[in-house]
Write an enzyme that holds these catalytic residues in place. Structure first.
Site, PDB file in Angstrom:
ATOM      1  N   CYS A  73      28.402  34.071  39.031  1.00  0.00           N
ATOM      2  CA  CYS A  73      29.525  34.682  38.315  1.00  0.00           C
ATOM      3  C   CYS A  73      29.400  34.259  36.852  1.00  0.00           C
ATOM      4  CB  CYS A  73      30.870  34.306  38.933  1.00  0.00           C
ATOM      5  SG  CYS A  73      31.366  32.588  38.744  1.00  0.00           S
ATOM      6  N   CYS A 116      30.801  39.353  39.771  1.00  0.00           N
ATOM      7  CA  CYS A 116      31.580  40.005  38.716  1.00  0.00           C
ATOM      8  C   CYS A 116      30.652  40.923  37.938  1.00  0.00           C
ATOM      9  CB  CYS A 116      32.247  38.980  37.795  1.00  0.00           C
ATOM     10  SG  CYS A 116      31.121  37.958  36.833  1.00  0.00           S
ATOM     11  N   CYS A 159      22.684  39.096  34.562  1.00  0.00           N
ATOM     12  CA  CYS A 159      21.857  38.267  35.436  1.00  0.00           C
ATOM     13  C   CYS A 159      20.383  38.532  35.118  1.00  0.00           C
ATOM     14  CB  CYS A 159      22.153  38.596  36.895  1.00  0.00           C
ATOM     15  SG  CYS A 159      21.525  37.357  38.043  1.00  0.00           S
TER      16      CYS A 159
END
Length: 145
Positions: free
Chosen positions: A8, A80, A87
């Site tokens: 997250c 999220c 990422c």
């Protein structure tokens, strides 16, 4: 042993909750990690909220997702939209799963209202983790609810 990374934004709330539940529902039979795009210390409300459901995450650490680029994960779970968008790519091409949960860290109001937000997010993440384990690791799944 299958390796899973949960990501997250801050690694202070949602991914910590998910790591705790994934450990519980797999009976620690998965190699689990959590990380953040911009890690922050674990939020005390998160620790308290998980403890109310019998899971102690007080010894967890907050880590940066970049620490794990060379790990061979089977799954990377983003919790999220920020984590999904930011990422990094992993060398071993893990299966990516995305689910967007409200960040309880940003909740506003009095103590009761804030705790309620944490508990609601916790319950959503708990259900997600139950479904993830039962769908992907039937042999490990422990139905304790």
């Amino acid at each position: 042993m299958k390796k899973i990374l949960v990501v997250c934004t801050g690694n202070s709330c949602r991914s910590q909750m998910a790591e705790g539940y994934l450990r519980k529902y797999s009976k620690n039979n998965l190699d689990l990690y959590s990380a953040g795009i911009s890690p922050d210390k674990i939020n005390q409300n998160t620790i308290d909220t998980m403890f109310l459901d019998g899971i102690d995450i007080s010894n967890h650490t907050s880590n940066n997702v970049l620490e794990y680029l060379d790990y061979k994960f089977d799954f990377v779970i983003t919790l999220c939209n920020n984590a999904k968008l930011n990422c990094p790519s992993f060398a071993y091409n893990p299966k990516i799963i995305h689910r967007n949960f409200l960040d309880p860290y940003n909740s506003q109001g009095n103590d009761i209202q804030i705790k309620s937000v944490y508990m609601n997010v916790r319950e959503e993440i708990k259900l997600f983790c139950q479904e993830f384990i039962s769908s992907n690791f039937k042999d490990l799944y422990i139905n304790e609810f």
